[in-house]
Design an enzyme around this catalytic site. Structure first.
Site, PDB file in Angstrom:
ATOM      1  N   ASP A   9      54.876  24.752  37.483  1.00  0.00           N
ATOM      2  CA  ASP A   9      55.536  25.442  37.518  1.00  0.00           C
ATOM      3  C   ASP A   9      56.809  25.074  38.018  1.00  0.00           C
ATOM      4  O   ASP A   9      56.238  23.922  38.122  1.00  0.00           O
ATOM      5  CB  ASP A   9      55.851  26.885  37.497  1.00  0.00           C
ATOM      6  N   CYS A  66      51.160  24.953  40.871  1.00  0.00           N
ATOM      7  CA  CYS A  66      52.285  25.189  41.353  1.00  0.00           C
ATOM      8  C   CYS A  66      53.346  25.933  43.111  1.00  0.00           C
ATOM      9  O   CYS A  66      51.951  24.917  43.374  1.00  0.00           O
ATOM     10  CB  CYS A  66      52.576  27.099  40.454  1.00  0.00           C
ATOM     11  N   THR A  68      52.103  28.151  45.814  1.00  0.00           N
ATOM     12  CA  THR A  68      50.382  27.613  46.672  1.00  0.00           C
ATOM     13  C   THR A  68      49.077  27.500  45.943  1.00  0.00           C
ATOM     14  O   THR A  68      48.718  27.178  46.038  1.00  0.00           O
ATOM     15  CB  THR A  68      50.938  29.360  46.655  1.00  0.00           C
ATOM     16  N   GLY A  69      50.175  27.441  44.313  1.00  0.00           N
ATOM     17  CA  GLY A  69      48.414  27.180  43.326  1.00  0.00           C
ATOM     18  C   GLY A  69      47.159  28.637  43.279  1.00  0.00           C
ATOM     19  O   GLY A  69      46.878  28.788  42.055  1.00  0.00           O
ATOM     20  N   GLY A  71      48.467  31.370  41.866  1.00  0.00           N
ATOM     21  CA  GLY A  71      49.225  32.047  40.799  1.00  0.00           C
ATOM     22  C   GLY A  71      49.048  31.312  38.963  1.00  0.00           C
ATOM     23  O   GLY A  71      47.896  31.578  37.731  1.00  0.00           O
ATOM     24  N   HIS A  99      28.952  21.822  43.484  1.00  0.00           N
ATOM     25  CA  HIS A  99      28.196  22.879  43.814  1.00  0.00           C
ATOM     26  C   HIS A  99      28.238  23.315  42.460  1.00  0.00           C
ATOM     27  O   HIS A  99      27.985  24.657  41.985  1.00  0.00           O
ATOM     28  CB  HIS A  99      28.488  23.990  44.975  1.00  0.00           C
ATOM     29  N   ASN A 100      30.269  23.627  41.894  1.00  0.00           N
ATOM     30  CA  ASN A 100      30.841  24.653  41.427  1.00  0.00           C
ATOM     31  C   ASN A 100      30.705  24.255  39.575  1.00  0.00           C
ATOM     32  O   ASN A 100      31.364  25.332  39.483  1.00  0.00           O
ATOM     33  CB  ASN A 100      32.204  25.123  41.774  1.00  0.00           C
ATOM     34  N   ARG A 110      53.605  23.379  47.717  1.00  0.00           N
ATOM     35  CA  ARG A 110      54.245  24.708  49.715  1.00  0.00           C
ATOM     36  C   ARG A 110      53.268  24.521  50.390  1.00  0.00           C
ATOM     37  O   ARG A 110      53.741  24.942  51.109  1.00  0.00           O
ATOM     38  CB  ARG A 110      55.325  25.382  49.088  1.00  0.00           C
ATOM     39  N   ARG A 133      19.703  23.687  42.164  1.00  0.00           N
ATOM     40  CA  ARG A 133      19.989  24.697  41.953  1.00  0.00           C
ATOM     41  C   ARG A 133      21.157  25.851  41.078  1.00  0.00           C
ATOM     42  O   ARG A 133      21.607  26.881  41.122  1.00  0.00           O
ATOM     43  CB  ARG A 133      19.674  25.014  43.048  1.00  0.00           C
ATOM     44  N   HIS A 134      22.138  24.313  41.227  1.00  0.00           N
ATOM     45  CA  HIS A 134      23.471  25.301  41.491  1.00  0.00           C
ATOM     46  C   HIS A 134      23.729  24.969  39.884  1.00  0.00           C
ATOM     47  O   HIS A 134      24.630  25.986  38.940  1.00  0.00           O
ATOM     48  CB  HIS A 134      24.362  23.295  41.657  1.00  0.00           C
ATOM     49  N   ARG A 137      23.609  28.497  39.250  1.00  0.00           N
ATOM     50  CA  ARG A 137      25.179  29.486  40.095  1.00  0.00           C
ATOM     51  C   ARG A 137      25.930  29.765  39.091  1.00  0.00           C
ATOM     52  O   ARG A 137      26.219  30.002  38.925  1.00  0.00           O
ATOM     53  CB  ARG A 137      25.108  29.089  41.133  1.00  0.00           C
TER      54      ARG A 137
HETATM   55  C1  RB5 Z   1      57.633  31.011  42.045  1.00  0.00           C
HETATM   56  O1  RB5 Z   1      58.763  31.033  42.830  1.00  0.00           O
HETATM   57  C2  RB5 Z   1      55.583  30.677  42.604  1.00  0.00           C
HETATM   58  O2  RB5 Z   1      55.484  32.125  43.209  1.00  0.00           O
HETATM   59  C3  RB5 Z   1      54.563  30.264  42.335  1.00  0.00           C
HETATM   60  O3  RB5 Z   1      54.995  28.618  42.402  1.00  0.00           O
HETATM   61  C4  RB5 Z   1      53.709  30.340  42.973  1.00  0.00           C
HETATM   62  O4  RB5 Z   1      53.302  29.872  43.995  1.00  0.00           O
HETATM   63  C5  RB5 Z   1      52.252  31.378  42.405  1.00  0.00           C
HETATM   64  O5  RB5 Z   1      51.303  31.846  42.784  1.00  0.00           O
END
Ligand code: RB5
Length: 147
Positions: A9, A66, A68-69, A71, A99-100, A110, A133-134, A137
């Site tokens: 994003d 994004c 935080t990664g 969303g 493993h996954n 950010r 074993r993975h 799972r």
């Molecule tokens: C966008 O402002 C922010 O919400 C998006 O990049 C992300 O962090 C959502 O999980």
């Protein structure tokens, strides 16, 4: 993993472009599903677009970013067949492949800096699934999609 799809994003455009350059230097074939500008946009659109390419077999793996990664990883994981792991450290990146058998990596622009992000990308792409074993799972995780 050679064919990689990437998506982000507006909060992660610069980091995504750095990831693309890095992937191309590694010899990967990169598909970029956007976003392509820093205009405000909605991360589910790009998480979905990247995940669909992986689920359809058009890419070997996906990388989505994004702010935080969070969303974009939640969005990608809504697509059937996707195991998208949000990683902010090298240990998690290694273990989610071992493993996954994660087929997508999510990162927070950010949260971590570019140097660490590129190291996470390398670790994710270079680490094979351990199997054994993975396998069971991973199968159980994916069976939840049909419940
Ligand atoms: C966008 O402002 C922010 O919400 C998006 O990049 C992300 O962090 C959502 O999980």
């Amino acid at each position: 993993m050679k064919k990689i799809v990437v998506g982000c994003d507006h909060a992660a455009l610069q980091l995504k472009n750095a990831v693309i350059r890095h992937l191309e230097e590694r010899g990967c074939e990169v598909t970029d599903v956007g976003t392509y500008t820093e205009d405000s946009c909605d991360y589910p659109d790009y998480g979905y677009a990247a995940a669909k390419k992986v689920a359809d077999g058009d890419a070997d793996a996906g990388i989505v970013i994004c702010g935080t990664g969070i969303g974009i990883s939640i969005s990608a994981n809504k697509v059937k067949g996707i195991r998208c792991a949000l990683c902010g450290d090298l240990f998690s990146a290694e273990m989610t492949r071992r493993h996954n058998d994660a087929n997508m990596l999510a990162m927070g622009a950010r949260v971590i800096d570019e140097k660490l992000a590129l190291q996470i990308v390398d670790t994710f792409l270079d680490t094979p699934f351990e199997g054994g074993r993975h396998e069971r799972r991973v199968r159980k995780m994916m069976d939840i999609e049909n419940k």
